[in-house]
Design a protein around this motif. Structure first.
Motif, PDB file in Angstrom:
ATOM      1  N   TYR A 216       0.841  -1.185   0.000  1.00 57.25           N
ATOM      2  CA  TYR A 216       0.000   0.000   0.000  1.00 57.25           C
ATOM      3  C   TYR A 216       0.882   1.244   0.000  1.00 57.25           C
ATOM      4  CZ  TYR A 216      -3.683  -3.291   1.262  1.00 57.25           C
ATOM      5  OH  TYR A 216      -4.555  -4.339   1.261  1.00 57.25           O
ATOM      6  N   THR A 217       0.379   2.318  -0.603  1.00 58.58           N
ATOM      7  CA  THR A 217       1.148   3.544  -0.734  1.00 58.58           C
ATOM      8  C   THR A 217       0.217   4.732  -0.898  1.00 58.58           C
ATOM      9  OG1 THR A 217       2.859   4.673  -2.028  1.00 58.58           O
ATOM     10  CG2 THR A 217       1.320   3.281  -3.227  1.00 58.58           C
ATOM     11  N   LEU A 218       0.758   5.926  -0.651  1.00 57.29           N
ATOM     12  CA  LEU A 218       0.030   7.178  -0.867  1.00 57.29           C
ATOM     13  C   LEU A 218       0.532   7.911  -2.108  1.00 57.29           C
ATOM     14  CD1 LEU A 218      -0.109   8.556   2.795  1.00 57.29           C
ATOM     15  CD2 LEU A 218      -1.988   7.509   1.512  1.00 57.29           C
ATOM     16  N   SER A 219       1.386   7.256  -2.885  1.00 53.95           N
ATOM     17  CA  SER A 219       2.013   7.934  -4.030  1.00 53.95           C
ATOM     18  C   SER A 219       1.008   8.314  -5.102  1.00 53.95           C
ATOM     19  CB  SER A 219       3.092   7.035  -4.640  1.00 53.95           C
ATOM     20  OG  SER A 219       2.535   5.802  -5.088  1.00 53.95           O
ATOM     21  N   TRP A 220      -0.093   7.582  -5.207  1.00 55.96           N
ATOM     22  CA  TRP A 220      -1.088   7.905  -6.243  1.00 55.96           C
ATOM     23  C   TRP A 220      -1.796   9.208  -5.935  1.00 55.96           C
ATOM     24  CZ3 TRP A 220       0.320   5.150 -10.044  1.00 55.96           C
ATOM     25  CH2 TRP A 220       0.746   3.846  -9.871  1.00 55.96           C
ATOM     26  N   TYR A 221      -1.969   9.529  -4.670  1.00 54.50           N
ATOM     27  CA  TYR A 221      -2.537  10.816  -4.303  1.00 54.50           C
ATOM     28  C   TYR A 221      -1.576  11.947  -4.652  1.00 54.50           C
ATOM     29  CZ  TYR A 221      -6.296   8.516  -1.716  1.00 54.50           C
ATOM     30  OH  TYR A 221      -7.407   7.771  -1.382  1.00 54.50           O
ATOM     31  N   VAL A 222      -0.281  11.703  -4.442  1.00 58.13           N
ATOM     32  CA  VAL A 222       0.720  12.712  -4.808  1.00 58.13           C
ATOM     33  C   VAL A 222       0.745  12.905  -6.321  1.00 58.13           C
ATOM     34  CG1 VAL A 222       3.176  13.296  -4.734  1.00 58.13           C
ATOM     35  CG2 VAL A 222       2.100  12.148  -2.776  1.00 58.13           C
ATOM     36  N   LYS A 223       0.652  11.811  -7.060  1.00 62.03           N
ATOM     37  CA  LYS A 223       0.645  11.895  -8.521  1.00 62.03           C
ATOM     38  C   LYS A 223      -0.579  12.650  -9.020  1.00 62.03           C
ATOM     39  CE  LYS A 223       0.838   9.055 -12.702  1.00 62.03           C
ATOM     40  NZ  LYS A 223       0.885   7.671 -13.245  1.00 62.03           N
ATOM     41  N   ALA A 224      -1.727  12.398  -8.418  1.00 66.48           N
ATOM     42  CA  ALA A 224      -2.945  13.110  -8.822  1.00 66.48           C
ATOM     43  C   ALA A 224      -2.832  14.594  -8.511  1.00 66.48           C
ATOM     44  CB  ALA A 224      -4.154  12.509  -8.122  1.00 66.48           C
ATOM     45  N   TRP A 225      -2.243  14.938  -7.363  1.00 72.29           N
ATOM     46  CA  TRP A 225      -2.087  16.341  -6.986  1.00 72.29           C
ATOM     47  C   TRP A 225      -1.134  17.065  -7.931  1.00 72.29           C
ATOM     48  CZ3 TRP A 225      -4.293  19.863  -3.966  1.00 72.29           C
ATOM     49  CH2 TRP A 225      -3.592  21.011  -3.652  1.00 72.29           C
TER      50      TRP A 225
ATOM     51  N   TYR B  83      -8.004  10.966 -18.886  1.00 73.19           N
ATOM     52  CA  TYR B  83      -6.887  10.216 -18.313  1.00 73.19           C
ATOM     53  C   TYR B  83      -7.081   8.717 -18.511  1.00 73.19           C
ATOM     54  CZ  TYR B  83      -3.354   8.803 -14.892  1.00 73.19           C
ATOM     55  OH  TYR B  83      -2.263   8.240 -14.288  1.00 73.19           O
ATOM     56  N   LEU B  84      -8.321   8.250 -18.422  1.00 75.08           N
ATOM     57  CA  LEU B  84      -8.599   6.819 -18.582  1.00 75.08           C
ATOM     58  C   LEU B  84      -8.399   6.334 -20.012  1.00 75.08           C
ATOM     59  CD1 LEU B  84     -11.765   6.347 -16.344  1.00 75.08           C
ATOM     60  CD2 LEU B  84      -9.494   5.381 -15.978  1.00 75.08           C
ATOM     61  N   GLU B  85      -8.322   7.237 -20.983  1.00 72.41           N
ATOM     62  CA  GLU B  85      -8.111   6.822 -22.365  1.00 72.41           C
ATOM     63  C   GLU B  85      -6.733   6.191 -22.553  1.00 72.41           C
ATOM     64  OE1 GLU B  85      -8.740  10.123 -24.890  1.00 72.41           O
ATOM     65  OE2 GLU B  85     -10.898  10.264 -24.495  1.00 72.41           O
ATOM     66  N   PHE B  86      -5.753   6.609 -21.761  1.00 72.53           N
ATOM     67  CA  PHE B  86      -4.383   6.132 -21.957  1.00 72.53           C
ATOM     68  C   PHE B  86      -3.768   5.533 -20.697  1.00 72.53           C
ATOM     69  CE2 PHE B  86      -5.160   9.888 -24.615  1.00 72.53           C
ATOM     70  CZ  PHE B  86      -5.008   9.342 -25.880  1.00 72.53           C
ATOM     71  N   ASN B  87      -4.471   5.592 -19.574  1.00 74.97           N
ATOM     72  CA  ASN B  87      -3.908   5.088 -18.317  1.00 74.97           C
ATOM     73  C   ASN B  87      -4.972   4.313 -17.550  1.00 74.97           C
ATOM     74  OD1 ASN B  87      -1.191   6.807 -18.153  1.00 74.97           O
ATOM     75  ND2 ASN B  87      -2.847   8.203 -18.731  1.00 74.97           N
ATOM     76  N   LEU B  88      -4.505   3.322 -16.811  1.00 75.82           N
ATOM     77  CA  LEU B  88      -5.398   2.546 -15.953  1.00 75.82           C
ATOM     78  C   LEU B  88      -4.619   2.169 -14.695  1.00 75.82           C
ATOM     79  CD1 LEU B  88      -8.196   1.337 -15.659  1.00 75.82           C
ATOM     80  CD2 LEU B  88      -7.337  -0.770 -16.692  1.00 75.82           C
ATOM     81  N   ASP B  89      -4.562   3.107 -13.772  1.00 76.89           N
ATOM     82  CA  ASP B  89      -3.849   2.889 -12.521  1.00 76.89           C
ATOM     83  C   ASP B  89      -4.659   3.496 -11.380  1.00 76.89           C
ATOM     84  OD1 ASP B  89      -3.281   5.709 -12.417  1.00 76.89           O
ATOM     85  OD2 ASP B  89      -1.621   5.388 -13.793  1.00 76.89           O
ATOM     86  N   PRO B  90      -4.226   3.294 -10.144  1.00 80.55           N
ATOM     87  CA  PRO B  90      -5.008   3.791  -8.997  1.00 80.55           C
ATOM     88  C   PRO B  90      -5.083   5.297  -8.869  1.00 80.55           C
ATOM     89  CG  PRO B  90      -3.564   1.984  -8.323  1.00 80.55           C
ATOM     90  CD  PRO B  90      -3.155   2.367  -9.715  1.00 80.55           C
TER      91      PRO B  90
ATOM     92  N   VAL C 292      -8.337  10.127  -7.077  1.00 77.33           N
ATOM     93  CA  VAL C 292      -9.132  11.316  -7.398  1.00 77.33           C
ATOM     94  C   VAL C 292     -10.585  11.108  -6.983  1.00 77.33           C
ATOM     95  CG1 VAL C 292      -9.941  12.811  -9.262  1.00 77.33           C
ATOM     96  CG2 VAL C 292      -7.596  11.956  -9.294  1.00 77.33           C
ATOM     97  N   ALA C 293     -11.119   9.931  -7.270  1.00 75.52           N
ATOM     98  CA  ALA C 293     -12.497   9.632  -6.879  1.00 75.52           C
ATOM     99  C   ALA C 293     -12.654   9.625  -5.361  1.00 75.52           C
ATOM    100  CB  ALA C 293     -12.918   8.288  -7.464  1.00 75.52           C
ATOM    101  N   SER C 294     -11.646   9.157  -4.649  1.00 74.30           N
ATOM    102  CA  SER C 294     -11.707   9.138  -3.185  1.00 74.30           C
ATOM    103  C   SER C 294     -11.755  10.549  -2.625  1.00 74.30           C
ATOM    104  CB  SER C 294     -10.503   8.382  -2.620  1.00 74.30           C
ATOM    105  OG  SER C 294     -10.479   7.043  -3.068  1.00 74.30           O
ATOM    106  N   VAL C 295     -10.992  11.458  -3.227  1.00 72.30           N
ATOM    107  CA  VAL C 295     -11.025  12.859  -2.784  1.00 72.30           C
ATOM    108  C   VAL C 295     -12.404  13.456  -3.026  1.00 72.30           C
ATOM    109  CG1 VAL C 295     -10.072  15.155  -3.179  1.00 72.30           C
ATOM    110  CG2 VAL C 295      -8.556  13.178  -3.105  1.00 72.30           C
ATOM    111  N   GLN C 296     -13.014  13.127  -4.172  1.00 73.09           N
ATOM    112  CA  GLN C 296     -14.371  13.610  -4.438  1.00 73.09           C
ATOM    113  C   GLN C 296     -15.361  13.066  -3.412  1.00 73.09           C
ATOM    114  OE1 GLN C 296     -15.688  13.905  -8.712  1.00 73.09           O
ATOM    115  NE2 GLN C 296     -13.923  12.624  -9.042  1.00 73.09           N
ATOM    116  N   ILE C 297     -15.239  11.780  -3.100  1.00 71.08           N
ATOM    117  CA  ILE C 297     -16.130  11.173  -2.109  1.00 71.08           C
ATOM    118  C   ILE C 297     -15.970  11.863  -0.759  1.00 71.08           C
ATOM    119  CG2 ILE C 297     -16.586   9.054  -0.820  1.00 71.08           C
ATOM    120  CD1 ILE C 297     -15.756   7.501  -3.342  1.00 71.08           C
TER     121      ILE C 297
END
Length: 281
Positions: A59-68, A244-251, A256-261
């Motif tokens: 588990y990691t928080l790097s995907w949140y950093v990448k989204a930011w 973003y989903l057209e070319f990428n499929l990662d967490p 991003v959806a979690s931040v919206q929730i």
């Protein structure tokens, strides 16, 4: 015979224990069914692996950093926030006036106007988006003014989404008001506008707050209507996610959806703190 029937009728009904437990289990299962997708999305946002599979390697928080750090998400979030706030404010103001007029003043065609105001709830979003886009193209030819791709054009389209929620909730709130309270204010010397602003409007506060909340959420999360109306550099967050989903499929998308929730959950909790949404929803 009659006394025996009366005695049986007077006895309190017994609740079968297994039926009570069955009802509770059913309610728990329904809540789990509704919340399972949300829990799964939040869980996926912490997966360490770029390719999703179970069980995760860590588990990691790097995907949140990448989204930011992704400017498309940041700009899309801010632009969606601006559009939804302005659209909710305008839509609620117009919807309250329309709902009060329909609920208080019965005139020929009032039911038709009410149906017209609620019709955006029945039209598929993609159909409404294409229809507004074609209307804007015709309006541009008439007025020789750019509308498609502008902030104002997108806000006007989103206002069409927010008005039905306001009309529906405020009309329901008006039906539950006691008209004698405002009448008493009028008898004490208050004019019609003053009685409405100081008596009726405060009593409609739960309905208005709920309408503002739903209007904001519907506008912020809208994709179909915005898809054909945004311009270069004016991309909403749902469209940025789709691109973003057209070319990428990662967490990253899950983060991003979690931040919206989280954002929408905070808004609902804060709103419910001051106005009980269960009274109007």
């Amino acid at each position: 015979m009659n006394s025996a029937v009366a005695a049986v009728r007077d006895q309190p009904l017994r609740v079968i224990p297994w039926a009570t437990w069955l009802h509770r289990v059913f309610v728990v299962l329904m809540y789990a069914f509704m919340l399972c997708p949300i829990v799964l999305v939040v869980w996926l946002s912490f997966f360490k692996d770029a390719i999703l599979y179970f069980p995760p390697s860590g588990y990691t928080l790097s995907w949140y950093v990448k989204a930011w750090e992704n400017p498309a998400f940041a700009n899309g979030f801010l632009f969606s926030l601006q559009v939804s706030l302005v659209a909710a404010f305008i839509g609620v103001a117009m919807g309250v006036l329309a709902a009060v007029g329909i609920a208080r003043y019965r005139f020929g065609g009032s039911k038709g106007i009410n149906t017209l105001l609620l019709s955006p709830l029945l039209i598929p979003g993609i159909v409404a988006g294409v229809g507004i886009y074609l209307f804007y193209l015709r309006a541009e030819e008439v007025f020789d003014q750019d509308i498609v791709g502008t902030f104002g054009g997108l806000v006007i389209a989103h206002v069409c989404l927010t008005i039905p929620w306001t009309v529906r909730l405020v009309t329901a709130g008006m039906a539950g008001l006691d008209g004698s309270i405002e009448e008493a204010a009028r008898n004490l010397g208050a004019s019609a506008p003053v009685a409405f602003m100081r008596v009726t409007l405060p009593m409609l506060r739960p309905s208005i707050v709920a309408a503002a909340l739903f209007s904001f959420v519907v506008s912020f999360e809208n994709l179909e209507l915005s898809l054909s109306l945004v311009g270069p550099g004016r991309t909403t967050l749902p469209i940025a996610i789709m691109q973003y989903l057209e070319f990428n499929l990662d967490p990253t998308i899950a983060s991003v959806a979690s931040v919206q929730i989280l954002l929408l959950g905070i808004i609902m909790l804060v709103t419910d703190r001051y106005v009980k949404l269960s009274q109007v929803v």
